[in-house]
Scaffold this motif. Structure first.
Motif, PDB file in Angstrom:
ATOM      1  N   ASP A   8      20.886  46.950 -26.961  1.00  0.00           N
ATOM      2  CA  ASP A   8      20.314  48.095 -26.248  1.00  0.00           C
ATOM      3  C   ASP A   8      18.802  47.946 -26.094  1.00  0.00           C
ATOM      4  O   ASP A   8      18.255  48.221 -25.026  1.00  0.00           O
ATOM      5  N   LEU A   9      18.132  47.501 -27.158  1.00  0.00           N
ATOM      6  CA  LEU A   9      16.683  47.296 -27.076  1.00  0.00           C
ATOM      7  C   LEU A   9      16.324  46.170 -26.107  1.00  0.00           C
ATOM      8  O   LEU A   9      15.378  46.295 -25.330  1.00  0.00           O
ATOM      9  N   ASP A  11      17.986  45.240 -23.529  1.00  0.00           N
ATOM     10  CA  ASP A  11      18.205  45.742 -22.171  1.00  0.00           C
ATOM     11  C   ASP A  11      17.117  46.729 -21.758  1.00  0.00           C
ATOM     12  O   ASP A  11      16.574  46.649 -20.656  1.00  0.00           O
ATOM     13  N   GLU A  12      16.799  47.654 -22.666  1.00  0.00           N
ATOM     14  CA  GLU A  12      15.815  48.689 -22.342  1.00  0.00           C
ATOM     15  C   GLU A  12      14.427  48.101 -22.116  1.00  0.00           C
ATOM     16  O   GLU A  12      13.709  48.503 -21.209  1.00  0.00           O
ATOM     17  N   LEU A  13      14.049  47.145 -22.945  1.00  0.00           N
ATOM     18  CA  LEU A  13      12.714  46.560 -22.846  1.00  0.00           C
ATOM     19  C   LEU A  13      12.653  45.383 -21.883  1.00  0.00           C
ATOM     20  O   LEU A  13      11.575  44.861 -21.620  1.00  0.00           O
ATOM     21  N   GLU A  14      13.829  44.972 -21.421  1.00  0.00           N
ATOM     22  CA  GLU A  14      13.936  43.862 -20.474  1.00  0.00           C
ATOM     23  C   GLU A  14      13.269  42.596 -21.014  1.00  0.00           C
ATOM     24  O   GLU A  14      12.432  41.969 -20.360  1.00  0.00           O
ATOM     25  N   GLU A 103       4.951  46.307 -23.025  1.00  0.00           N
ATOM     26  CA  GLU A 103       5.701  47.492 -23.453  1.00  0.00           C
ATOM     27  C   GLU A 103       6.161  47.361 -24.895  1.00  0.00           C
ATOM     28  O   GLU A 103       6.046  48.303 -25.676  1.00  0.00           O
TER      29      GLU A 103
END
Length: 113
Positions: A8-9, A11-14, A103
């Motif tokens: 999930d991290l 994916d979220e942070l790309e 980010e």
């Protein structure tokens, strides 16, 4: 559970899969830290109940010993998390400057504060 959080991290942070070990270490340390704090809260509640019941006996001594062990467990988890965040930050600093790297660094700096 940890694997899902790592993905999930990512994916979220790309960011790429190459940071899985660092993210896994951070998440595992955080889970251990939450576990230690939960154990400590439970032990403190037990101790408080025994004090309220005026049941100050060997069980209170045992609870205090458990609290000491829980405190050491929590300190180790905090240390592991600190070094895992440092390792991830170091790996990201080796990245060329990118929005994803910026980010993640921003999030890690916020978390460390």
């Amino acid at each position: 559970m940890v694997g899902e959080l790592v993905q999930d991290l990512l994916d979220e942070l790309e960011i790429s899969q190459e940071y899985v070990p660092e993210l896994r270490a951070i998440i595992e340390a955080e889970v251990n830290l939450l576990r230690a704090r939960s154990i400590r809260a439970s032990l403190l509640q037990d101790l408080l109940n025994q004090i309220k019941e005026d049941a100050l006996d060997a069980s209170v001594v045992a609870l205090l010993a458990q609290l000491t062990r829980a405190d050491r467990y929590e300190r180790r988890a905090l240390s592991r998390r600190k070094f895992a965040v440092r390792d991830l930050t170091k790996a990201l600093n080796e990245l060329s400057v990118s929005p994803a790297g910026d980010e993640v660094r921003r999030l890690l700096n916020w978390r460390a504060a």
